[in-house]
Design a protein around this motif. Structure first.
Motif, mmCIF file in Angstrom:
data_model
loop_
_atom_site.group_PDB
_atom_site.id
_atom_site.type_symbol
_atom_site.label_atom_id
_atom_site.label_comp_id
_atom_site.label_asym_id
_atom_site.label_seq_id
_atom_site.Cartn_x
_atom_site.Cartn_y
_atom_site.Cartn_z
ATOM 1 N N TYR A 47 0.865 -1.186 0.000
ATOM 2 C CA TYR A 47 0.000 0.000 0.000
ATOM 3 C C TYR A 47 0.896 1.229 0.000
ATOM 4 O O TYR A 47 1.846 1.308 0.783
ATOM 5 C CB TYR A 47 -0.893 0.012 1.236
ATOM 6 N N GLN A 48 0.589 2.186 -0.875
ATOM 7 C CA GLN A 48 1.452 3.350 -0.957
ATOM 8 C C GLN A 48 0.659 4.648 -0.946
ATOM 9 O O GLN A 48 -0.480 4.721 -1.389
ATOM 10 C CB GLN A 48 2.331 3.303 -2.207
ATOM 11 N N CYS A 49 1.322 5.681 -0.416
ATOM 12 C CA CYS A 49 0.816 7.044 -0.496
ATOM 13 C C CYS A 49 2.030 7.957 -0.569
ATOM 14 O O CYS A 49 2.891 7.923 0.317
ATOM 15 C CB CYS A 49 -0.038 7.391 0.723
ATOM 16 N N LYS A 50 2.149 8.732 -1.619
ATOM 17 C CA LYS A 50 3.281 9.643 -1.757
ATOM 18 C C LYS A 50 2.898 10.789 -2.668
ATOM 19 O O LYS A 50 1.965 10.692 -3.470
ATOM 20 C CB LYS A 50 4.516 8.914 -2.301
ATOM 21 N N GLY A 51 3.632 11.890 -2.546
ATOM 22 C CA GLY A 51 3.349 13.047 -3.388
ATOM 23 C C GLY A 51 4.243 14.212 -3.021
ATOM 24 O O GLY A 51 5.010 14.158 -2.050
ATOM 25 N N ASN A 52 4.169 15.277 -3.783
ATOM 26 C CA ASN A 52 4.962 16.468 -3.520
ATOM 27 C C ASN A 52 4.412 17.213 -2.312
ATOM 28 O O ASN A 52 3.206 17.262 -2.091
ATOM 29 C CB ASN A 52 4.954 17.395 -4.736
ATOM 30 N N GLY A 53 5.317 17.826 -1.555
ATOM 31 C CA GLY A 53 4.916 18.628 -0.414
ATOM 32 C C GLY A 53 5.539 18.135 0.880
ATOM 33 O O GLY A 53 6.266 17.138 0.918
ATOM 34 N N GLY A 82 17.551 14.047 -11.107
ATOM 35 C CA GLY A 82 16.174 14.052 -11.586
ATOM 36 C C GLY A 82 15.548 15.421 -11.447
ATOM 37 O O GLY A 82 16.204 16.450 -11.562
ATOM 38 N N SER A 83 14.260 15.447 -11.148
ATOM 39 C CA SER A 83 13.532 16.709 -11.082
ATOM 40 C C SER A 83 12.627 16.693 -9.870
ATOM 41 O O SER A 83 12.662 15.782 -9.047
ATOM 42 C CB SER A 83 12.698 16.890 -12.357
ATOM 43 N N SER A 84 11.787 17.730 -9.757
ATOM 44 C CA SER A 84 10.821 17.794 -8.661
ATOM 45 C C SER A 84 9.484 17.192 -9.058
ATOM 46 O O SER A 84 8.474 17.434 -8.406
ATOM 47 C CB SER A 84 10.641 19.261 -8.234
ATOM 48 N N SER A 85 9.468 16.403 -10.122
ATOM 49 C CA SER A 85 8.225 15.809 -10.596
ATOM 50 C C SER A 85 7.605 14.908 -9.538
ATOM 51 O O SER A 85 8.305 14.228 -8.789
ATOM 52 C CB SER A 85 8.501 14.992 -11.866
ATOM 53 N N ASN A 86 6.270 14.908 -9.504
ATOM 54 C CA ASN A 86 5.544 14.067 -8.572
ATOM 55 C C ASN A 86 5.862 12.587 -8.783
ATOM 56 O O ASN A 86 5.841 11.791 -7.847
ATOM 57 C CB ASN A 86 4.038 14.304 -8.740
ATOM 58 N N GLU A 88 8.639 11.270 -9.244
ATOM 59 C CA GLU A 88 9.917 10.899 -8.657
ATOM 60 C C GLU A 88 9.887 10.874 -7.135
ATOM 61 O O GLU A 88 10.913 10.690 -6.481
ATOM 62 C CB GLU A 88 11.024 11.822 -9.171
ATOM 63 N N ALA A 89 8.694 11.068 -6.560
ATOM 64 C CA ALA A 89 8.563 10.896 -5.118
ATOM 65 C C ALA A 89 8.852 9.442 -4.760
ATOM 66 O O ALA A 89 8.453 8.521 -5.462
ATOM 67 C CB ALA A 89 7.156 11.295 -4.665
ATOM 68 N N GLN A 90 9.568 9.232 -3.675
ATOM 69 C CA GLN A 90 9.931 7.884 -3.237
ATOM 70 C C GLN A 90 9.042 7.475 -2.064
ATOM 71 O O GLN A 90 8.392 8.317 -1.465
ATOM 72 C CB GLN A 90 11.396 7.871 -2.812
#
Length: 534
Positions: A47-53, A82-86, A88-90
């Motif tokens: 189960y995953q949840c990730k994003g910018n911020g 890389g970049s700040s793209s969503n 590429e969130a780990q």
């Protein structure tokens, strides 16, 4: 620079997500661009949840409750590769083999070579520019080469040893194999930090990996140990196994961790960050006396909050000059050093700090900061002091001049963007508007850390002296790095996200979200990854 964390609870019925969330909040200073958690539940489902911020923006009570399972991995990101793209969130995930999740702090020097090799030989496609995804796929490919239906500890150690032989750079990693356990490993020179601890519970023992010991302390873990260079640690609910896999490097930790990145209440490689900063202040006081004379006209010592506060306090004590808090910090603005773009950093300084005129008016002030990198923040701070009425502004840095790019995970890529590049102290002072700039001596900085662990014979000081301990850092590589990671290059990448592109991204995101909501997942993606299946 990023923050990584992994947790295995002895009771699989208890959810790991809450403590992973708390741990990431304590590592927020290491990355404010994105955050993510992946957990493993019953029969290896992920189960995953990730994003910018920020951590508090990405997670809430509702989605934390949907992160099912008693083991998991978390990450806070501040991007260098890389970049700040969503996207590429780990953490990152691959299904084959076994279902593997990985989070990474650091940077690979030979990423391009590895990417080409994976594509041609292993037929593994890398979807982002992040070298974290690259590390994950190398690890997965090495495991897949065993050709075994079930996963065994010996195969994991073999795969990580192969990774050490393939990858050049500074990295600390945590991984999770679905239904099996968690793993922590560190590059052969120990450049980036990682430690682990144990906590007794009613059912047995819980285990946690973290970038910094403060997380383990706060969550009740004891017997805290650093992972050694070239060592891997595997934790299952049955056992913990650690093994030194390569011996060609010696512990050479990044000294900038002690200067700036780490929290003062952390202990890294046996060195108290707090005590090392006190010692930095002691040595910096000697440097101030040497350059300004014993009868200097400094009236007051003022730190730039928060990192330099400890050193400034010790410096003022030794110089017998009053210490005052002249800058009040807005704690809801992120760290300016890790913000993309000079313009954003410049604006953020004024929003983050406010100078109190009563501490500056008609005084000669010595401002103490942890370091001077691009000079943007320092210039704004000096101007704020002058606007508040300071007669003279001296500026002291706890670190030596930063003249070289960092290649191991700190965003100091372009030499021409460093204020100390091709400048002497007088020129730097003029550039930032100070009457004088005083830098810490490199030998004194090393001594400040080495005092508390004499067994460490060397540190990675490459941003100061240009000596790259891993090798493989050629002039061609540095030129490529500067071209790819300068503020101008980053701005160009951001501009590629045109309204049309953003609109398409939002459409795809909304469509995907609607699909998951129709299937009862409400935005938290569950991915099947049963232990032992390809």
């Amino acid at each position: 620079m990023c923050g990584i964390i992994a947790l295995l609870l002895s009771n699989p019925e208890i959810m790991a997500s809450v403590e992973l969330f708390e741990g990431l909040q304590m590592l927020q200073h290491r990355g404010q661009d994105a955050a993510g958690i992946v957990t493993c539940g019953y029969k290896g489902r992920l189960y995953q949840c990730k994003g910018n911020g920020m951590v508090r923006d990405v997670f809430n009570q509702e989605n934390l409750q949907r992160l099912v399972g008693g083991l998991g991995v978390g990450h806070v990101r501040y991007p260098t590769a890389g970049s700040s793209s969503n996207s590429e969130a780990q953490p990152f995930y691959v299904n084959s083999p076994y279902g593997i999740v990985l989070a990474h702090n650091g940077n690979l020097v030979n990423a391009e070579e590895l990417k080409n090799s994976l594509d041609v030989k292993a037929h593994r496609h890398i979807n982002t520019d992040s070298d974290s995804e690259l590390l994950l796929n190398i690890f997965a490919d090495n495991l897949q080469q065993t050709g075994k239906f079930r996963i065994y500890e010996e195969d994991i150690f073999t795969a990580i040893k192969g990774l050490y032989e393939q990858c050049t750079g500074g990295y600390a990693c945590v991984a999770m194999i679905a239904g099996f356990g968690i793993i922590g490993f560190r590059d052969p020179h120990g450049i980036r930090p990682i430690c682990y601890g144990i906590r007794r519970s009613h059912e047995g023992f819980d285990f946690m990996f973290s970038s910094e010991s403060v997380v383990l302390d706060a969550l009740g873990f004891t017997e805290i140990k650093d992972i050694d260079p070239g060592e891997a640690v595997i934790v299952t609910r049955q056992a913990i196994t650690r093994r030194k896999l390569v011996n060609w490097g010696e512990l050479t930790p990044c000294i900038f961790e002690y200067v700036y990145f780490a929290r003062p209440d952390s202990v890294i490689n046996g060195i108290s960050v707090y005590r090392s900063r006190l010692e930095m202040g002691e040595h910096l006081a000697n440097q101030v006396m040497k350059e300004c004379g014993k009868n200097s006209d400094i009236d007051v010592v003022i730190p730039v909050p928060d990192t330099s506060r400890v050193a400034a306090l010790q410096l003022s004590h030794k110089l017998k000059i009053a210490y005052r808090e002249g800058f009040i910090k807005n704690r809801y603005v992120g760290r300016t050093f890790i913000m993309p773009g000079q313009q954003m950093r410049r604006k953020s300084v004024r929003r983050k700090l406010n100078a109190m005129a009563l501490e500056f008016a008609d005084k000669n002030v010595l401002i103490v900061d942890d370091s001077i990198v691009r000079g943007t923040t320092s210039k704004e701070i000096v101007q704020m002091a002058r606007d508040a009425g300071a007669k003279k502004v001296y500026f002291a840095s706890c670190a030596p001049p930063v003249r070289c790019p960092n290649v191991y995970g700190i965003d100091m890529p372009s030499r021409r963007e460093l204020v100390a590049f091709n400048r002497d102290n007088d020129s730097i002072a003029k550039e930032i508007g100070a009457d004088m700039v005083i830098y810490q001596d490199l030998n004194d900085l090393i001594a400040s850390c080495q005092k508390f662990n004499p067994h460490i014979t060397s540190f990675d000081c490459s941003v100061f002296d240009g000596q790259y301990v891993t090798g493989g850092v050629t002039d061609e590589y540095l030129a490529h790095l500067e071209k790819d990671r300068s503020d101008l290059a980053k701005s160009s990448r951001e501009s590629l996200q045109s309204p049309d592109t953003i609109g398409l991204h939002n459409f795809l995101h909304t469509s995907s979200q609607s699909y998951f909501e129709r299937n009862g997942w409400n935005g938290v993606m569950g991915v099947n990854g049963v232990n032992g299946s390809n």
